[in-house]
Scaffold this motif. Sequence first.
Motif, PDB file in Angstrom:
ATOM      1  N   LEU A 306      19.147 -20.531  -9.563  1.00 51.86           N
ATOM      2  CA  LEU A 306      17.889 -20.656 -10.300  1.00 51.86           C
ATOM      3  C   LEU A 306      17.173 -19.309 -10.229  1.00 51.86           C
ATOM      4  N   PRO A 307      17.597 -18.335 -11.027  1.00 49.12           N
ATOM      5  CA  PRO A 307      17.019 -16.985 -10.963  1.00 49.12           C
ATOM      6  C   PRO A 307      15.517 -16.996 -11.222  1.00 49.12           C
ATOM      7  N   ALA A 308      14.814 -16.115 -10.538  1.00 48.38           N
ATOM      8  CA  ALA A 308      13.355 -16.055 -10.663  1.00 48.38           C
ATOM      9  C   ALA A 308      12.920 -15.802 -12.099  1.00 48.38           C
ATOM     10  N   GLU A 309      13.716 -14.992 -12.816  1.00 47.70           N
ATOM     11  CA  GLU A 309      13.320 -14.668 -14.185  1.00 47.70           C
ATOM     12  C   GLU A 309      13.453 -15.867 -15.129  1.00 47.70           C
ATOM     13  N   ASP A 310      14.189 -16.888 -14.728  1.00 45.17           N
ATOM     14  CA  ASP A 310      14.342 -18.087 -15.559  1.00 45.17           C
ATOM     15  C   ASP A 310      13.377 -19.199 -15.166  1.00 45.17           C
ATOM     16  N   LEU A 311      12.708 -19.020 -14.039  1.00 47.49           N
ATOM     17  CA  LEU A 311      11.961 -20.144 -13.483  1.00 47.49           C
ATOM     18  C   LEU A 311      10.794 -20.564 -14.372  1.00 47.49           C
ATOM     19  N   LEU A 312      10.122 -19.619 -15.009  1.00 50.36           N
ATOM     20  CA  LEU A 312       8.993 -19.980 -15.864  1.00 50.36           C
ATOM     21  C   LEU A 312       9.433 -20.902 -16.993  1.00 50.36           C
ATOM     22  N   ASP A 313      10.570 -20.612 -17.606  1.00 51.67           N
ATOM     23  CA  ASP A 313      11.049 -21.466 -18.692  1.00 51.67           C
ATOM     24  C   ASP A 313      11.352 -22.871 -18.192  1.00 51.67           C
ATOM     25  N   VAL A 314      11.961 -22.966 -17.022  1.00 53.17           N
ATOM     26  CA  VAL A 314      12.294 -24.277 -16.463  1.00 53.17           C
ATOM     27  C   VAL A 314      11.014 -25.028 -16.107  1.00 53.17           C
ATOM     28  N   LEU A 315      10.058 -24.325 -15.507  1.00 56.44           N
ATOM     29  CA  LEU A 315       8.787 -24.956 -15.146  1.00 56.44           C
ATOM     30  C   LEU A 315       8.051 -25.431 -16.393  1.00 56.44           C
ATOM     31  N   THR A 316       8.063 -24.620 -17.435  1.00 54.37           N
ATOM     32  CA  THR A 316       7.405 -25.000 -18.694  1.00 54.37           C
ATOM     33  C   THR A 316       8.024 -26.264 -19.267  1.00 54.37           C
ATOM     34  N   SER A 317       9.327 -26.379 -19.151  1.00 48.17           N
ATOM     35  CA  SER A 317      10.008 -27.579 -19.639  1.00 48.17           C
ATOM     36  C   SER A 317       9.591 -28.811 -18.843  1.00 48.17           C
ATOM     37  N   LEU A 318       9.451 -28.672 -17.520  1.00 47.28           N
ATOM     38  CA  LEU A 318       9.017 -29.806 -16.696  1.00 47.28           C
ATOM     39  C   LEU A 318       7.581 -30.204 -17.008  1.00 47.28           C
ATOM     40  N   VAL A 319       6.750 -29.221 -17.349  1.00 43.32           N
ATOM     41  CA  VAL A 319       5.377 -29.538 -17.764  1.00 43.32           C
ATOM     42  C   VAL A 319       5.397 -30.322 -19.074  1.00 43.32           C
TER      43      VAL A 319
END
Length: 744
Positions: A306-319
């Motif tokens: 779970l690379p740090a640079e991808d985490l925002l996209d994943v978090l946005t999806s969970l939101v």
Amino acid sequence: MAPLSGSPFPGPSSDDGAAPARPPGNLPAEPSRFIGRDRELHALTGHLGRSRLVTVTGVGGVGKTRLAIRAAQGVQDRFCDGVWLAELSALTDPALLDHAVAAALGLTDHTDRPPRACLLEQLADRRLLLVLDGFEHLARECALLTHALLRTAPGLSVLAAGRRRLGVAGEQVFPLSPMGGADGVALFEDRATAVRPDFPAGAGELVAAAELCRRLDGIPLALELAAGRLGALSADQVLDRLDDRFRLLTGGSHGALPRHRTLRTAIGWSHELCTPAERLLWARLTVFAGLFDLEAAEYVCSGPELPAEDLLDVLTSLVAQSVVVREDGPLGPRYRLLDSVRAYGADWLRALGDDERMRRRHRDWYMGLATWCELDWFGPRQAEVAARVEAELPNLRTALEHSLEDGDEAHLGQCLAGTLWFCWVGCGRLAEGRYWLERALRAPADYTETRAKALWVLGHVSVLQGDQARAVGALGECRELAEHTGDDRAAAYAEHRMGCLALVSDDMPRAERSLRAALARYREIGELNSNVLMGRVELAMAVAFQGDLAGAVALCEEVREVCEDHGERWTLAYALYVLAFAAHSGGDRGRARALLEECLAIDHAFHDLVGAVLALELLALMALDERVEGAAEGGAVEAAVLQGAAGRLWRSVGLPLFGSRFFNAPHALCERRARERLGAERYEGCLREGAGLDLDAAVARALRGAGGGRAAAVPGPRGPQRHPVPETHQPASSPATGAGEEAG
């Protein structure tokens, strides 16, 4: 115990057509539209009018919190001292319950009394509504606290929200059922439209939505999770997938499902539809207590998979799927997991065998955050640091808890407890700081440097609480440890705090010797921060009390210059106080008031109770000689009122004027002269009037002055809070103690 800025207790009313003050309280803004529940809301509001304790109960996800907060908003005008929310779901240590409730109420106390005693005293004559949310894991402790509060404070009401009743005598239980058909469909449609503006795409999708609501038993959280899927699926597809899931879990039965199973099924179904990265982040986010920000999530939860640079996209999806809730505030966007969603994810994290590693990463991040905040405290961002540390307190508690549970890493708990000195001292959390420091020092740890720091911080806290015996013990051990290990920094801090102890004990020669020695040590090791500057101000007090006003002024002018160079405000207020005292003693009352008004404004913004109450005492003395149109007694009334307000604050600071004859001299002079002008009966009446003022009102009145002019702007949002040692400056040989009693 006294209110913080934006206190639970109303401040001065506005005038001259100004907009009315914001109602006191800390209820959060609603994250989305409140849908339906009209009947329940009306009934709950009615219960709050008839009972002092109402508990909303129901299964997870049924909407207890939203309904309780909505009802509390609707009855705010019934409670002149406000409506206050204490969120308890992230609190794991029952010993911190009283601290958490006091913090939620915006109360602080600098004495060494148990926090419950302070709560009971401060709330005894208040009319407010306390909302306790998420208490079920602390039900027994919450029941005992609620019983004590209701018995002591007749104007207090409590609205609790949890999965069980509190079990306190007189409790009115309000069971909350899932939403009815029409309300459930309305909620689903509202949340669906937020995800997909073209919803519904035809009558068929509306029919599917109604069936979804029936299938999900009208549980709001389950409905929101289902609506969150409409970005990728139609309502028919969501229904088909959910129907398959229910058949699997119930053996093909089409009967009504138990509601707790319905919610868990809905959460599990949403989990199944997540991508592997989304599932992993969901699980890892469960190590956070309460709110967290993107930077924290990126550090704690990222990794090769779970690379740090991808985490925002994943978090946005969970939101977008309603798994994670986003909340925007003064610190920017922050995130949290609802309790039921968090519990599900925590089970998965344990199943992955990764929970201990995640807790360590969580601890490491908040260790780093505390270190950054400690460094940034000495500079122009003190208010930002104070706001940040308050917001992060649940996670800091979790980090402390984790460190002190592990014997091999207890030294990290000592380090964290000591590093947070600015939180305990500067942000008004002495009692909680004392709890963590004592606990950290009991833990087995062989790291002398971290132990030494925890010891001098404990000594500092104990001095401020008036516990001289504990202060001597902690500082003595720190000094011995420093000498044994050659820790020059710890030796300097121990010497400094021993000087502070002498200062409040009226031993001025010893205070001067210790403070000069400490400052010399600081210079040798190149130490410069708020503590060091405060040491210079405390030295100025010691020399002023011995009659050297010029020396005190020289020291504080140097401090003032350094503070202005670094943007430091917290210590600056104390330097301004000394300078104001000297100006007043020299007869320059205009300069003295200007300095003191700036001092008080800073103290109020930082919620520094010691600084604020000392400033009020000196302003009371100054008010005696201010002219009031149409008042033969001059400013004696104003002086007595301000003394009454100061007297109330002293109860939260500790022994009035520290039990010191030096600190008491201006107060005694003011009292004697005010009594002579007003007479004993009227003077006592003015004291009672002042005792009815809260901190905000007292500050506004003091800044307005006896002339009755419009109040100066009073700082509002809570920033840092109090500081160290007593600071008031009454030289033993000054006119205030001798013949020329016109001085301060």
